[in-house]
Structures are given as structure tokens and as C-alpha cells.
Design a protein around this motif. Structure first.
Motif, PDB file in Angstrom:
ATOM      1  N   GLN A   1       0.850  -1.182   0.000  1.00 34.40           N
ATOM      2  CA  GLN A   1       0.000   0.000   0.000  1.00 34.40           C
ATOM      3  C   GLN A   1       0.887   1.235   0.000  1.00 34.40           C
ATOM      4  O   GLN A   1       2.030   1.204   0.457  1.00 34.40           O
ATOM      5  CB  GLN A   1      -0.905   0.011   1.246  1.00 34.40           C
ATOM      6  N   ILE A   2       0.352   2.319  -0.471  1.00 29.85           N
ATOM      7  CA  ILE A   2       1.113   3.570  -0.504  1.00 29.85           C
ATOM      8  C   ILE A   2       1.520   3.966   0.912  1.00 29.85           C
ATOM      9  O   ILE A   2       0.789   3.716   1.873  1.00 29.85           O
ATOM     10  CB  ILE A   2       0.300   4.675  -1.212  1.00 29.85           C
ATOM     11  N   SER A   3       2.692   4.558   1.040  1.00 27.95           N
ATOM     12  CA  SER A   3       3.230   4.888   2.356  1.00 27.95           C
ATOM     13  C   SER A   3       2.543   6.101   2.978  1.00 27.95           C
ATOM     14  O   SER A   3       1.966   6.942   2.278  1.00 27.95           O
ATOM     15  CB  SER A   3       4.734   5.158   2.252  1.00 27.95           C
ATOM     16  N   ASN A   4       2.636   6.197   4.285  1.00 23.22           N
ATOM     17  CA  ASN A   4       2.095   7.358   4.998  1.00 23.22           C
ATOM     18  C   ASN A   4       2.801   8.634   4.562  1.00 23.22           C
ATOM     19  O   ASN A   4       2.177   9.694   4.516  1.00 23.22           O
ATOM     20  CB  ASN A   4       2.207   7.165   6.511  1.00 23.22           C
ATOM     21  N   ASP A   5       4.098   8.547   4.264  1.00 21.64           N
ATOM     22  CA  ASP A   5       4.824   9.716   3.757  1.00 21.64           C
ATOM     23  C   ASP A   5       4.207  10.220   2.455  1.00 21.64           C
ATOM     24  O   ASP A   5       4.080  11.427   2.245  1.00 21.64           O
ATOM     25  CB  ASP A   5       6.302   9.393   3.512  1.00 21.64           C
ATOM     26  N   GLU A   6       3.833   9.294   1.573  1.00 20.71           N
ATOM     27  CA  GLU A   6       3.225   9.696   0.297  1.00 20.71           C
ATOM     28  C   GLU A   6       1.854  10.336   0.520  1.00 20.71           C
ATOM     29  O   GLU A   6       1.484  11.285  -0.170  1.00 20.71           O
ATOM     30  CB  GLU A   6       3.079   8.508  -0.650  1.00 20.71           C
ATOM     31  N   ILE A   7       1.116   9.824   1.487  1.00 25.24           N
ATOM     32  CA  ILE A   7      -0.193  10.410   1.791  1.00 25.24           C
ATOM     33  C   ILE A   7      -0.006  11.849   2.281  1.00 25.24           C
ATOM     34  O   ILE A   7      -0.715  12.763   1.849  1.00 25.24           O
ATOM     35  CB  ILE A   7      -0.954   9.542   2.815  1.00 25.24           C
ATOM     36  N   LEU A   8       0.968  12.053   3.166  1.00 29.76           N
ATOM     37  CA  LEU A   8       1.272  13.394   3.651  1.00 29.76           C
ATOM     38  C   LEU A   8       1.765  14.284   2.516  1.00 29.76           C
ATOM     39  O   LEU A   8       1.335  15.441   2.380  1.00 29.76           O
ATOM     40  CB  LEU A   8       2.318  13.329   4.769  1.00 29.76           C
ATOM     41  N   ASN A   9       2.668  13.757   1.691  1.00 26.38           N
ATOM     42  CA  ASN A   9       3.161  14.525   0.540  1.00 26.38           C
ATOM     43  C   ASN A   9       2.017  14.937  -0.375  1.00 26.38           C
ATOM     44  O   ASN A   9       2.014  16.048  -0.921  1.00 26.38           O
ATOM     45  CB  ASN A   9       4.183  13.714  -0.268  1.00 26.38           C
ATOM     46  N   ASN A  10       1.045  14.062  -0.540  1.00 26.82           N
ATOM     47  CA  ASN A  10      -0.084  14.374  -1.408  1.00 26.82           C
ATOM     48  C   ASN A  10      -0.944  15.495  -0.813  1.00 26.82           C
ATOM     49  O   ASN A  10      -1.425  16.358  -1.545  1.00 26.82           O
ATOM     50  CB  ASN A  10      -0.934  13.129  -1.669  1.00 26.82           C
ATOM     51  N   ARG A  11      -1.121  15.478   0.502  1.00 29.39           N
ATOM     52  CA  ARG A  11      -1.872  16.566   1.145  1.00 29.39           C
ATOM     53  C   ARG A  11      -1.181  17.907   0.889  1.00 29.39           C
ATOM     54  O   ARG A  11      -1.831  18.907   0.589  1.00 29.39           O
ATOM     55  CB  ARG A  11      -2.003  16.315   2.640  1.00 29.39           C
ATOM     56  N   ILE A  12       0.132  17.919   1.019  1.00 31.09           N
ATOM     57  CA  ILE A  12       0.901  19.139   0.777  1.00 31.09           C
ATOM     58  C   ILE A  12       0.791  19.546  -0.696  1.00 31.09           C
ATOM     59  O   ILE A  12       0.588  20.725  -1.011  1.00 31.09           O
ATOM     60  CB  ILE A  12       2.373  18.947   1.205  1.00 31.09           C
ATOM     61  N   TYR A  13       0.896  18.569  -1.590  1.00 34.27           N
ATOM     62  CA  TYR A  13       0.752  18.834  -3.030  1.00 34.27           C
ATOM     63  C   TYR A  13      -0.595  19.500  -3.307  1.00 34.27           C
ATOM     64  O   TYR A  13      -0.670  20.499  -4.027  1.00 34.27           O
ATOM     65  CB  TYR A  13       0.884  17.525  -3.810  1.00 34.27           C
ATOM     66  N   GLU A  14      -1.665  18.951  -2.725  1.00 33.16           N
ATOM     67  CA  GLU A  14      -3.002  19.499  -2.971  1.00 33.16           C
ATOM     68  C   GLU A  14      -3.186  20.868  -2.318  1.00 33.16           C
ATOM     69  O   GLU A  14      -3.933  21.695  -2.834  1.00 33.16           O
ATOM     70  CB  GLU A  14      -4.075  18.515  -2.521  1.00 33.16           C
ATOM     71  N   GLN A  15      -2.507  21.128  -1.215  1.00 31.05           N
ATOM     72  CA  GLN A  15      -2.566  22.463  -0.607  1.00 31.05           C
ATOM     73  C   GLN A  15      -1.965  23.504  -1.546  1.00 31.05           C
ATOM     74  O   GLN A  15      -2.460  24.628  -1.630  1.00 31.05           O
ATOM     75  CB  GLN A  15      -1.827  22.492   0.731  1.00 31.05           C
ATOM     76  N   HIS A  16      -0.902  23.119  -2.261  1.00 31.11           N
ATOM     77  CA  HIS A  16      -0.221  24.065  -3.151  1.00 31.11           C
ATOM     78  C   HIS A  16      -0.824  24.106  -4.550  1.00 31.11           C
ATOM     79  O   HIS A  16      -0.729  25.141  -5.223  1.00 31.11           O
ATOM     80  CB  HIS A  16       1.270  23.724  -3.246  1.00 31.11           C
ATOM     81  N   ASN A  17      -1.400  23.010  -4.993  1.00 30.95           N
ATOM     82  CA  ASN A  17      -1.898  22.920  -6.367  1.00 30.95           C
ATOM     83  C   ASN A  17      -3.409  22.806  -6.471  1.00 30.95           C
ATOM     84  O   ASN A  17      -3.949  22.810  -7.570  1.00 30.95           O
ATOM     85  CB  ASN A  17      -1.253  21.725  -7.072  1.00 30.95           C
ATOM     86  N   GLY A  18      -4.079  22.654  -5.344  1.00 27.75           N
ATOM     87  CA  GLY A  18      -5.526  22.510  -5.336  1.00 27.75           C
ATOM     88  C   GLY A  18      -5.956  21.061  -5.479  1.00 27.75           C
ATOM     89  O   GLY A  18      -5.230  20.221  -6.010  1.00 27.75           O
TER      90      GLY A  18
END
Length: 117
Positions: free
Chosen positions: A65-82
Motif C-alpha cells: 500500500q502507498i506509504s504514509n509519507d506519500e499520503i502526507l506529501n499528497n496533502r501538501i501537493y493538494e494544498q499548493h496545487n488545489g
């Protein structure tokens, strides 16, 4: 087959996922002091897309399964990119890469994919 990395001057969701696994995670590893093999090159974008589209598991040892780090990185990505259909597709591409074993233990895209044509 050749895949499109940009459309209308913007990176595609697949290219964004690919670049994150090839470059982004290497840089994060370096910042965190996590050793990433200097000798391993990640697979090409065409190989990455072929593996994602075929859905064949590359390496059962790396499949997870995708890592917790990737889930966090994705949240940050969406904060910056929508949050958009594109950002969700990017994340689903990352998830699939992990599930198929395309990502090594350090979060970097593996070096090769050979389809069972």
C-alpha cells in the motif's frame, strides 16, 4: 508506444507522479539522510506508463500500500496545487505504482520494467 508528458503546456498527472517518484523522493531522501542507491536509475516514463496501464505486478517484494509519507506529501501537493480531478488521478497513479511493486523501499521508482508481452 510513446506517452504524453504534457498537454497544453502543463504536465500531465502521470508525468507529475513519475517525476515525484524519480526526483522528488530522491531529494527528500537526501534531505532526511536516507541512502538511495547511486547506481540505480529509474525506469523511463514510457516504461512506467506501460507498467501502470498493464497492471502487472513487477516485484512482489516491493508491492504494498502507498506509504504514509506519500499520503502526507499528497496533502501538501493538494494544498499548493488545489484538489482537482487531476490531483486525484496523480495520487491514484502513485497508489498503483506502489501496489504493483514499481517503487523501492526508499520510495524511488525502480530501474526497470519488462512487460510479459
Amino acid at each position: 508506444m510513446s506517452y504524453i508528458a504534457a498537454s497544453n503546456g502543463r504536465a500531465t498527472a502521470e508525468w507529475s507522479a513519475y517525476a515525484h517518484l524519480v526526483i522528488g523522493n530522491r531529494v527528500q531522501n537526501e534531505e532526511r539522510g536516507i541512502k538511495t542507491s547511486d547506481t540505480s536509475n529509474s525506469m523511463s516514463f514510457d516504461d512506467f506508463m506501460g507498467a501502470i496501464q498493464k497492471g502487472e505486478q513487477l516485484n512482489s517484494y516491493n508491492a504494498r500500500q502507498i506509504s504514509n509519507d506519500e499520503i502526507l506529501n499528497n496533502r501538501i501537493y493538494e494544498q499548493h496545487n488545489g484538489v482537482s480531478a487531476e490531483s486525484k488521478f496523480r495520487f491514484s497513479t502513485l497508489q498503483k505504482a506502489y501496489e504493483l511493486g514499481l517503487v523501492d523501499s526508499t520510495g524511488v521508482l525502480t530501474s526497470s520494467y519488462r512487460s510479459k508481452a
